[in-house]
Each structure stands twice: as structure tokens, then as C-alpha cells.
Design an enzyme around this catalytic site. Structure first.
Site, PDB file in Angstrom:
ATOM      1  N   ASP A   1       8.845 -13.638  -4.709  1.00 26.37           N
ATOM      2  CA  ASP A   1       7.566 -12.972  -4.930  1.00 26.37           C
ATOM      3  C   ASP A   1       7.880 -11.475  -4.978  1.00 26.37           C
ATOM      4  O   ASP A   1       8.110 -10.838  -3.959  1.00 26.37           O
ATOM      5  CB  ASP A   1       6.618 -13.318  -3.775  1.00 26.37           C
TER       6      ASP A   1
ATOM      7  N   GLN B   1       5.644  -6.532  -4.605  1.00 31.51           N
ATOM      8  CA  GLN B   1       5.903  -5.187  -4.089  1.00 31.51           C
ATOM      9  C   GLN B   1       7.252  -4.661  -4.569  1.00 31.51           C
ATOM     10  O   GLN B   1       7.394  -3.479  -4.863  1.00 31.51           O
ATOM     11  CB  GLN B   1       5.876  -5.182  -2.548  1.00 31.51           C
TER      12      GLN B   1
ATOM     13  N   LYS C   1      -0.104  -3.786  -9.608  1.00 31.37           N
ATOM     14  CA  LYS C   1       0.572  -3.004  -8.562  1.00 31.37           C
ATOM     15  C   LYS C   1       1.659  -2.109  -9.141  1.00 31.37           C
ATOM     16  O   LYS C   1       2.180  -1.233  -8.480  1.00 31.37           O
ATOM     17  CB  LYS C   1       1.159  -3.933  -7.501  1.00 31.37           C
TER      18      LYS C   1
HETATM   19  C1  LIG Z   1      -0.492  -8.292  -3.776  1.00 34.66           C
HETATM   20  C2  LIG Z   1       0.512  -9.330  -3.456  1.00 34.66           C
HETATM   21  C3  LIG Z   1       0.362 -10.648  -3.907  1.00 34.66           C
HETATM   22  C4  LIG Z   1      -0.841 -11.097  -4.696  1.00 34.66           C
HETATM   23  O1  LIG Z   1      -1.008 -10.382  -5.888  1.00 34.66           O
HETATM   24  P1  LIG Z   1      -2.160 -10.846  -6.901  1.00 34.66           P
HETATM   25  O2  LIG Z   1      -2.137  -9.820  -7.976  1.00 34.66           O
HETATM   26  O3  LIG Z   1      -3.434 -10.816  -6.103  1.00 34.66           O
HETATM   27  O4  LIG Z   1      -1.819 -12.201  -7.351  1.00 34.66           O
HETATM   28  C5  LIG Z   1       1.330 -11.554  -3.586  1.00 34.66           C
HETATM   29  N1  LIG Z   1       2.414 -11.204  -2.886  1.00 34.66           N
HETATM   30  C6  LIG Z   1       2.602  -9.954  -2.437  1.00 34.66           C
HETATM   31  C7  LIG Z   1       3.843  -9.616  -1.677  1.00 34.66           C
HETATM   32  C8  LIG Z   1       1.658  -8.975  -2.700  1.00 34.66           C
HETATM   33  O5  LIG Z   1       1.840  -7.738  -2.261  1.00 34.66           O
END
Ligand SMILES: *Cc1c(COP(=O)(O)O)cnc(C)c1O
Length: 417
Positions: free
Chosen positions: A211, A214, A237
Site C-alpha cells: 500500500d 503515503q 495524495k
Molecule cells: C489514505 C490512505 C489510504 C486510503 O486512500 P484512499 O484514497 O481513500 O483509497 C490507504 N492507505 C494509506 C496508507 C493511506 O494513507
């Protein structure tokens, strides 16, 4: 798409004033005070290069993709596929066919849980996550576990927020089929040693998903170097638009997976006797995609690349160290997450004060922070806290803003004492 032109030169020094001028929203005031935006970990602001690219598309080039036999549709399809290409280069994927556009990273992880998980995992197989996952990388696996009997195992984090590879390694065994782990914690800023995790997972015969929501913001990611099987991130992000995410997957794995969503654009042939499907990435992109958003992400990646991760990392590391120093000087300050080389994500609590009360005082001073469990309730349980106030320091933040944050916290202490 017109590649965005920038007046930044790629160097190791970031000109923060120039960067700030690119983000129109940063000159807003709230409650009559200059906005101090420290919530980029939830969603980052957008530079005019992204805004302009999206507006340009809608004013001059917009149509649906992959369908029309007309000029605009061809032009939009080109721009959309160029965005895919740009993402592939951004992650150093071997081919743009390995890049699937989804609606966010949550959808990317769910795609893997459905299309890979339900096809290839069975009762008793183990999926490893960590204690510091976002709910987006917990709940899809719990749903999979309920549906299939897959067992979820959880790699620990230390009290200071660091991740110890040897404790992770203890969980691996011949039942481990998938490791799905954050590349960087959205609460603690902890970076996970992705290449090592992938190597250990592969040695155990498991696939690995990161994931990267960040991680992609704070440093360069090379999926081939890491040897990730899957890698997800979310455009909003990364200074891009909301409504768009990315799933990278190794091509042979993607093409071995059945579709998740069915519909237009993902099929080869449809009849009432049955349908056949395209190869990746289109197999996993049913329906009209986020066209304008993909063009916005292309511009966002160009923007970040123009500034360069050397400059971004040096700037953010300076802010992180300054914030730790400035906030530690406040009596009763408790920093949550102090792992070495962490990203510039600063979670904290102030002794005796409720984090929501602190955040409300900060807000009135124009300081936008996140407060709560940050979609990581199991991590809060693990740390024995109800939540934190979180200040994310992005490429457009300054030391002066950290001073404003520090003064606002001191004010909160006086007001709430
Ligand atoms: C923000 C975030 C998510 C979720 O992002 P979405 O755009 O809402 O799908 C998942 N994992 C991490 C580490 C995040 O910071």
C-alpha cells in the site's frame, strides 16, 4: 496532453516559495488567519499545473475513451494512455499494461482481494498485514477471510513505531500466500523496508502487495527494484485529483487473474452464451474510467518529477527534524512514532488534553491538522491511545508554519488547562 511546463529546475534544493506559488489554495485565509495546511496525509492540495491540465482537457479535448471513431475520442484516448505510460515510468513498471486505473488505493487493494484472493487463496492459507495498516488494507482481507477461510496474521510494530524485519519474518511459513503491507504508515511515518519484505515473502512462496498511498509522495518507488507483485497508490495524495487510484501488478499475475468488475471496455466478446475478456490492464477497467483525473495525475507526476525527489526528501527531512525538535520543547508533548528515517508525518498527543480539543484550537489559529484514529483503529488499540493529532509536512510546508503549529499548541495548553 500538453506536458506541463515548470519553472523549477531539478536540483537538490527546493525553492519552497516558488512551490507555494504553484498552489493557489495556500494563499487562502481561514478565520482571518493565513492557512497553515498540515493535512496533506489525508489529501494533498493541487498545483495549478494539475488544475490547468484538467481544465485544458475539459475545454479542448474531452470525450469518452477507447470507443468513438472521431477526432476528440482519439485525442482523449491518447492522453489517457499517455497518463498510464507516465505512471508506468513513475513506478518503473516493465510495461504500461501493468498499470490499472482504479478509483483509489482502497479499490486497488479490494481488486487484489477479489480477483487474486478469491481465485488463488483457500481456507487455511495465510495473509500477513501489519499492526499499522490503514483500514483499506485490513477490511478487504477480513472480508476475504469470511468468504474463503483465509487466515489473517498481523506483523507487530514496536512501541516507537518502528518495524522490525525479523519479527515480520517469524510469521512467514509455508501457508503464507500473500503479504499485504503498507510501504509507509499514514499515522507513524514509519517506512517499511519493501525490498527485504518482498524477498522474504518470495522465499516463503508468497506474493507481496504494498500500500503505497503515503510512500509515493515522499520518495521514489521502483517496483522492479523492490520486486513487488502488486503496488497501489492514490492520486489525490500525490497532488493529483481525487477519484483515481493505481494498481500496479506484474503482467503474468494480472493476466492469470479473473476479472473483478464486469461491463463495458473490459470484454473481448460478449454473447448470451458467455463472454471473453481483454488482457490487463483493460480487463480490470470496466466502465468509463476517470478520464480527466488520469490527465490530472499525469500533470501531478510531471510536477513532482520536475521538482525531484532528492529536493523533496531533503526539504521534508528538514521539516521533520525541525518539527520533532520544536514540538519536543513543549511540556507534556508526546510524539507518536519516532522510527529512524520516518516520513514527515508527525502524530502527537499533549498530556491531559483530548486530541479533538487540541485540533479545534489549532483550527481556530488557521492550522489544519487531522485528528482521530486516521483509519487505523487497530494501531490505536496497539498503542493504547484513542487517537492522535496528526500534522503531515509536505513539500509546500515551511519551518515558519511549524512555528505557528507550536505556538497554537502552546495556546491550546493554556486555554484547555
Ligand atoms: C489514505 C490512505 C489510504 C486510503 O486512500 P484512499 O484514497 O481513500 O483509497 C490507504 N492507505 C494509506 C496508507 C493511506 O494513507
Amino acid at each position: 496532453m500538453a506536458d506541463t511546463v515548470s519553472d523549477h529546475t531539478n536540483s537538490t534544493v527546493l525553492d519552497v516559495d516558488a512551490v507555494r506559488r504553484d498552489f493557489p489554495i495556500l494563499s487562502e485565509t481561514v478565520y482571518g488567519k493565513p492557512l497553515v495546511f498540515l493535512d496533506s496525509g489525508a489529501s494533498a492540495q493541487k498545483p495549478r499545473q494539475v488544475i490547468d491540465a484538467m481544465r485544458h482537457c475539459m475545454e479542448h479535448q474531452y470525450s469518452n475513451v477507447h470507443r468513438g471513431a472521431h477526432y476528440l475520442s482519439a485525442a482523449t484516448t491518447d492522453a489517457f494512455e499517455q497518463a498510464r505510460d507516465r505512471v508506468a515510468r513513475f513506478l518503473n513498471a516493465a510495461s504500461p499494461d501493468e498499470i490499472i486505473f482504479t478509483s483509489n488505493v482502497t479499490a486497488a487493494i479490494n481488486l487484489v482481494a477479489h480477483a487474486y484472493g478469491r481465485a488463488f487463496l483457500k481456507a487455511g492459507d495465510e495473509v500477513i498485514v501489519s499492526e499499522m495498516e490503514h483500514h483499506a488494507n485490513i477490511v478487504p482481507w477480513q472480508l476475504l477471510a469470511e468468504a474463503t477461510g483465509v487466515v489473517l496474521r498481523v506483523a507487530p510494530v514496536e512501541d516507537d513505531g518502528s518495524f522490525r524485519i525479523e519479527r515480520f519474518a517469524e510469521l512467514l511459513n509455508d501457508r503464507t500466500r500473500l503479504v499485504s503491507i503498507t510501504h509507509c504508515s499514514n499515522v507513524l511515518g514509519t517506512n517499511v523496508p519493501a525490498k527485504e519484505v518482498a524477498r522474504l515473502a518470495h522465499d516463503a512462496g508468497a506474493k507481496v502487495l504494498f500500500d503505497g498511498a503515503q510512500a509515493v509522495v515522499h520518495g521514489p518507488v521502483d517496483v522492479q527494484y523492490i520486486d513487488a507483485d502488486f503496488y497501489g497508490f492514490t492520486a489525490h495524495k500525490l497532488y493529483g485529483p481525487s477519484g483515481l487510484g493505481v494498481l500496479y501488478g506484474k503482467l503474468d499475475i494480472l493476466n492469470s487473474m479473473p476479472p473483478f468488475l464486469g461491463g463495458g471496455d473490459m470484454i473481448d466478446k460478449v454473447s448470451f452464451k458467455g463472454s471473453t475478456f481483454k488482457e490487463a490492464p483493460h480487463r480490470f477497467e470496466a466502465g468509463t474510467p476517470a478520464i480527466v483525473e488520469a490527465i490530472g495525475l499525469h500533470a501531478a507526476i510531471n510536477y513532482v518529477a520536475d521538482i525531484g525527489f532528492d529536493a523533496i526528501r531533503a526539504h521534508e527531512a528538514g521539516l521533520r527534524d525541525y518539527a520533532h525538535e520544536r514540538l519536543s520543547a513543549i511540556d507534556g508533548m508526546r510524539l507518536i512514532g519516532t522510527a529512524p528515517d520516518k516520513a514527515a508525518i508527525i502524530s502527537f498527543l499533549v498530556d491531559g488534553l483530548h486530541p479533538y480539543d487540541v485540533a479545534a484550537v489549532l483550527d481556530r489559529q488557521g492550522v489544519a491538522c487531522r485528528v482521530g484514529h486516521h483509519c487505523a483503529e487497530p494501531l490505536m488499540d496497539r498503542l493504547g491511545i484513542i487517537g492522535t493529532v496528526r500534522a503531515t509536512l509536505a513539500m509546500y510546508n515551511t519551518k515558519a508554519e511549524i512555528d505557528v503549529l507550536g505556538e497554537a499548541i502552546e495556546k491550546a495548553k493554556k486555554m484547555l488547562a
